[in-house]
Design a protein around this motif. Structure first.
Motif, PDB file in Angstrom:
ATOM      1  N   UNK A 231       0.820  -1.214   0.000  1.00  0.00           N
ATOM      2  CA  UNK A 231       0.000   0.000   0.000  1.00  0.00           C
ATOM      3  C   UNK A 231       0.855   1.266   0.000  1.00  0.00           C
ATOM      4  N   UNK A 232       0.187   2.340  -0.395  1.00  0.00           N
ATOM      5  CA  UNK A 232       0.750   3.690  -0.326  1.00  0.00           C
ATOM      6  C   UNK A 232      -0.158   4.485   0.599  1.00  0.00           C
ATOM      7  N   UNK A 233       0.430   5.108   1.597  1.00  0.00           N
ATOM      8  CA  UNK A 233      -0.360   5.923   2.527  1.00  0.00           C
ATOM      9  C   UNK A 233      -0.341   7.381   2.058  1.00  0.00           C
ATOM     10  N   UNK A 234      -1.542   7.945   1.915  1.00  0.00           N
ATOM     11  CA  UNK A 234      -1.684   9.341   1.512  1.00  0.00           C
ATOM     12  C   UNK A 234      -2.282  10.105   2.688  1.00  0.00           C
ATOM     13  N   UNK A 235      -1.433  10.854   3.361  1.00  0.00           N
ATOM     14  CA  UNK A 235      -1.864  11.579   4.549  1.00  0.00           C
ATOM     15  C   UNK A 235      -0.995  12.821   4.690  1.00  0.00           C
ATOM     16  N   UNK A 236      -1.404  13.703   5.590  1.00  0.00           N
ATOM     17  CA  UNK A 236      -0.584  14.887   5.842  1.00  0.00           C
ATOM     18  C   UNK A 236       0.807  14.476   6.292  1.00  0.00           C
ATOM     19  N   UNK A 237       0.885  13.432   7.101  1.00  0.00           N
ATOM     20  CA  UNK A 237       2.187  12.994   7.619  1.00  0.00           C
ATOM     21  C   UNK A 237       3.073  12.452   6.496  1.00  0.00           C
ATOM     22  N   UNK A 238       2.499  11.608   5.611  1.00  0.00           N
ATOM     23  CA  UNK A 238       3.329  11.019   4.553  1.00  0.00           C
ATOM     24  C   UNK A 238       3.734  12.060   3.514  1.00  0.00           C
ATOM     25  N   UNK A 239       2.825  12.995   3.199  1.00  0.00           N
ATOM     26  CA  UNK A 239       3.147  14.023   2.217  1.00  0.00           C
ATOM     27  C   UNK A 239       4.110  15.062   2.770  1.00  0.00           C
ATOM     28  N   UNK A 240       4.107  15.232   4.086  1.00  0.00           N
ATOM     29  CA  UNK A 240       4.964  16.243   4.708  1.00  0.00           C
ATOM     30  C   UNK A 240       6.436  15.971   4.456  1.00  0.00           C
ATOM     31  N   UNK A 241       6.789  14.693   4.290  1.00  0.00           N
ATOM     32  CA  UNK A 241       8.202  14.354   4.089  1.00  0.00           C
ATOM     33  C   UNK A 241       8.772  15.001   2.829  1.00  0.00           C
ATOM     34  N   UNK A 242       7.914  15.291   1.852  1.00  0.00           N
ATOM     35  CA  UNK A 242       8.394  15.885   0.606  1.00  0.00           C
ATOM     36  C   UNK A 242       8.254  17.389   0.547  1.00  0.00           C
ATOM     37  N   UNK A 243       7.896  18.011   1.655  1.00  0.00           N
ATOM     38  CA  UNK A 243       7.700  19.461   1.677  1.00  0.00           C
ATOM     39  C   UNK A 243       8.870  20.119   2.390  1.00  0.00           C
ATOM     40  N   UNK A 244       9.485  21.066   1.732  1.00  0.00           N
ATOM     41  CA  UNK A 244      10.631  21.770   2.306  1.00  0.00           C
ATOM     42  C   UNK A 244      10.128  22.977   3.100  1.00  0.00           C
ATOM     43  N   UNK A 245      10.568  23.078   4.333  1.00  0.00           N
ATOM     44  CA  UNK A 245      10.220  24.215   5.182  1.00  0.00           C
ATOM     45  C   UNK A 245      11.479  25.040   5.392  1.00  0.00           C
ATOM     46  N   UNK A 246      11.485  26.271   4.942  1.00  0.00           N
ATOM     47  CA  UNK A 246      12.700  27.086   5.100  1.00  0.00           C
ATOM     48  C   UNK A 246      13.016  27.367   6.556  1.00  0.00           C
TER      49      UNK A 246
END
Length: 629
Positions: A231-246
Motif C-alpha cells: 500500500x501507499x499511505x496518503x496523509x498529511x504525515x506522509x506528504x509532509x516528508x516531501x515538503x521543504x520548510x525554510x
C-alpha cells in the motif's frame, strides 16, 4: 465569549438604567444575521442546520481547544471526531429550542440585556455598559453583536430548559448517607487459596484425553482469515516528508510561540518504594506498614541499592523497574508525594511519606527548573508541524492523482514512485489487526478482506490520518490447525481445566468439613487475612477480582461462605473478617459535597433522558455527510 457569560451572569436583579445598551440592541437587533444558507448539513424536524453556522461553530470549538491545548494538530482533531461532536451538539440545541417554543419558554429582550450588562468586559472605567467597548471586544473575538446576542440567547434558553427539566431532582439526607456508606464501606476477608498452578501440575493427563478435548474444542484454535497488503499511505504525515520548510519559517514560528508551546515546566525524576495502606485501615495495619517502610529505609541507609530494595518491597507496578517513575511535573502526583519529591536534591532519599495510598520512600534522580526549550531542541518538531499543515491542503489532490493512476492500471509501486511516496507492505493482518495497525474503518476492512489476491482495490481505504491505496498481495483463508500443530496448547488447556476441577473439589470438601464455624484442622494454618478493600475489587494478595469482592460484600461476617469462588489464581473459600463503615464524623465532613454531587448526577441523568426523548420523537436527517469527514 459565552464562557464569560457563564462565569459572571449569576444575578438577575433589576437594573436601573439600560439606556445605552437599549440603543445597541435597537441598532443591531437580536439575531440580526439573517443571511441565506448556501448548503444544509442536516435537518432537525425539517429545520435546517446550514453549513455556514456549522463551520462557524466548528471553528469556535477548534479555537477553544487550541487555547487549552496549544499543540493540538489537525490529525488529532480528526481523531477526536470533533465535527461530528459539533453537529450532535447543534442538533441537541435545535431540538431543545423547538421544545422550548412548543412550551412557550422564551428569553425576553430584557433578560438578554440584563445578562450582557453583567459582563465586565463590556463596561467602561465607571463600571457602566459602553457600546464602543462592546463593539471593540466583539470585533477582537471576530464576531458581531447580532451573532453574539443570538449565542447568549441560546445559552440562556438552554439553561432555562435544563432548570425546568431537572427541577424535580431531589436528594434526601438519608439517601445521600446510604450512598456514601455503600461507596465507602471497606471489608477484609479470611481466606484459603487452592492454587490453580499446584493442582494443574499434579493433574494426570492421558493422550486419549488430549485428543478427545481437542475434538470437542478445536474451534477455539481457529485461525482467522489473513491478508497482506502492499500500500501507499496518503496523509498529511506522509506528504509532509516531501515538503521543504525554510529555516526562516521555523525560526519565525519558534519566536512567535516559544513561550506558549516550548516552555518546559519544572520537573523531577524519581524512584519510590510504596507500602500500601488501605483507606480506613486500623491501627495494627498502619503500624505494620510503618514497620515495613522503616525496614526498607534502614536497608537503604545501610548501603543497599534503592532500586533493588524497591523491586523486593514496593507494592505497585513500578517495582519491576526498581521503583522508577520517570520525569514528572507539579500537579501530576498527590500533594504529599509531590511536596517531598520536589524538596529533595538529586541523590537524596526522603523520610517515609504518608499519602492516600500508603507510605512512600522517594529517591530523587534529577531536578530541572522551568526552562524554555532551545530552538535546536524543537527544530524537527516545528518542521514536522509546519510541513503537515501545508500537506493537509495536498491530501485530496494527491488522492485524486492516485485514483487516476489506479484507473489507468498502474501498480502500487508505480503509484508510489509517481507520487514520491513510500510503498509499504503489511504483515499478514486479521480483521482486528487491520483496524488496529492501519486504522481502517470497518467498511474498508470488509472491502480489503473481500478482494482476491493480486487485486489493486480501486476505492481508497480510509485509514487513520488519511487514506491508503492498497493491493491485496496475499490471502490466507480461515483454518483450524491440526492436533499435532497445537498439541502443546492443548496440554496446557487440559491441565488448567483439570487443575481447576481438582481445586474446586478440594475447596468444596473443605467447606463440607466446616464444624462450629471452623475449617478442618489441616486447612486452619493456611488461612490468610486480607487488608481492608473496597467494592472496586482490588483485593491485596488476590489481585483485581470484582466477582470475588461482590461475594465478600454480600456475605455475612464471621461465617464461611457455603460456596467456593473461582479466581484466575485458583479457588478461594472465604469468610468476612471485618466490616468498616464510615463514621458519623466522616459523613458530616463531606455531607454537603456528597449531596451536591449526587444531585448534580441526578440532574444530568434527567437532562440526558430528556434529550434522548427529544431525539426519539424528532426526525434528524444528515444531508451532507461529506462535511463531517
Amino acid at each position: 465569549m459565552l464562557d464569560v457569560i457563564r462565569g459572571h451572569a449569576q444575578s438577575w436583579g433589576v437594573k436601573v438604567a439600560f439606556g445605552l445598551i437599549i440603543v445597541v440592541f435597537v441598532f443591531w437587533g437580536v439575531g440580526s444575521m439573517q443571511e441565506g444558507p448556501t448548503s444544509v448539513v442536516a435537518t432537525v424536524n425539517k429545520k435546517p442546520i446550514v453549513i455556514r453556522d456549522f463551520i462557524r461553530e466548528y471553528e469556535r470549538q477548534v479555537e477553544s481547544l487550541r487555547t487549552r491545548f496549544p499543540g493540538v494538530t489537525a490529525d488529532e482533531l480528526k481523531k477526536l471526531g470533533l465535527k461530528r461532536q459539533v453537529l450532535q451538539q447543534m442538533v441537541a440545541e435545535t431540538l431543545m429550542q423547538q421544545e422550548a417554543e412548543r412550551l412557550g419558554i422564551t428569553v425576553t429582550p430584557y433578560e438578554l440585556r440584563a445578562a450582557i450588562d453583567q459582563i465586565p468586559a463590556f463596561r467602561d472605567a465607571s463600571g457602566k455598559f459602553d457600546p464602543e467597548t462592546y463593539k471593540k471586544v466583539l470585533k477582537a473575538q471576530q464576531t458581531v453583536p447580532g451573532r453574539f446576542e443570538e449565542g447568549v440567547r441560546k445559552d440562556m434558553l438552554g439553561r432555562k430548559m435544563r432548570a425546568l427539566v431537572t427541577a424535580g431532582a431531589v436528594v434526601t439526607d438519608a439517601e445521600a448517607r446510604d450512598m456514601f456508606t455503600y461507596a465507602q464501606e471497606k471489608r477484609s476477608i479470611d481466606y484459603v487459596l487452592f492454587p490453580l498452578d499446584e493442582y494443574a501440575a499434579a493433574a494426570s493427563i492421558e493422550d486419549a484425553a488430549l485428543q478427545a478435548w481437542y475434538d470437542s474444542n478445536k474451534a477455539r484454535f481457529t485461525e482467522p482469515q489473513k491478508v497482506r497488503l502492499d500500500f501507499v499511505r496518503i496523509s498529511a504525515e506522509s506528504l509532509a516528508a516531501g515538503i521543504d520548510i525554510p529555516e526562516t519559517a521555523i525560526a519565525a514560528f519558534y519566536a512567535e510561540n516559544a513561550a506558549s508551546y516550548f516552555m518546559q515546566p519544572e520537573r523531577v525524576r524519581a524512584r519510590h518504594i510504596l507500602v500500601r495502606v488501605p483507606e480506613g485501615a486500623d491501627e495494627a495495619t498502619v503500624r505494620k506498614a510503618e514497620e515495613r517502610i522503616a525496614d526498607a529505609a534502614a536497608q537503604i541507609k545501610a548501603g543497599k541499592d534503592f532500586a533493588a530494595v524497591a523491586a523486593k518491597v514496593s507494592e505497585d507496578g513500578s517495582a519491576r523497574n526498581g521503583g522508577e517513575l520517570g520525569w514528572f511535573g507539579r500537579g501530576e502526583m498527590v500533594k504529599p508525594f509531590e511536596d517531598a519529591a520536589f524538596g529533595l536534591k538529586p541523590g537524596e532519599v526522603s523520610a517515609p511519606v504518608r499519602s492516600q495510598f500508603g507510605f512512600h520512600l522517594i529517591k530523587s534522580e534529577g531536578h530541572e527548573a522551568q526552562r524554555q526549550k532551545a530552538l535546536d531542541e524543537v527544530r524537527n518538531e516545528i518542521r514536522k508541524r509546519l510541513a503537515e499543515e501545508k500537506a493537509i491542503e495536498k491530501v485530496h489532490d494527491s488522492l485524486d492523482n492516485a485514483l487516476e493512476l489506479v484507473s489507468a492500471g498502474k501498480s502500487v509501486d508505480e503509484i508510489a514512485a509517481q507520487l514520491k511516496l513510500e510503498r509499504q507492505t503489511s504483515e499478514p493482518l486479521t480483521r482486528e489487526s487491520a483496524s488496529a495497525t492501519l486504522g481502517l474503518k470497518p467498511a474498508d476492512v470488509t472491502l480489503a478482506f473481500s478482494a482476491p489476491a493480486g487485486t489493486v482495490i480501486d476505492t481508497p481505504l480510509e485509514a487513520e490520518g488519511g487514506y491508503i491505496i492498497a493491493r491485496v498481495a496475499e490471502v490466507a483463508p480461515e483454518r483450524i490447525p491440526g492436533f499435532d500443530e497445537v498439541r502443546d496448547k492443548v496440554v496446557v488447556a487440559v491441565r488448567e481445566d483439570e487443575g481447576a476441577r481438582l481445586a474446586l473439589k478440594a475447596a468444596d470438601e473443605a467447606l463440607a468439613g466446616v464444624r462450629d464455624g471452623q475449617l478442618p484442622g489441616a486447612l486452619a494454618s493456611r488461612v490468610k487475612t486480607s487488608p481492608l478493600f473496597g467494592r472496586d475489587g482490588n483485593i491485596p494478595g488476590l489481585g483485581v477480582d470484582p466477582a470475588l469482592a461482590a461475594a465478600a460484600f454480600s456475605a455475612e461476617k464471621g461465617v464461611w461462605s457455603d460456596k467456593a469462588h473461582a479466581t484466575p489464581q485458583g479457588v478461594v473459600v472465604l469468610r468476612v473478617h471485618e466490616v468498616v463503615r464510615p463514621t458519623d464524623a466522616q459523613w458530616q465532613a463531606v455531607a454537603s459535597t456528597v449531596k451536591e454531587t449526587i444531585l448534580a448526577a441526578k440532574r444530568e441523568e434527567m437532562f440526558r433522558a430528556f434529550l434522548t426523548t427529544l431525539h426519539a420523537k424528532g426526525k434528524v436527517e444528515v444531508k451532507d455527510a461529506s462535511v463531517l469527514e
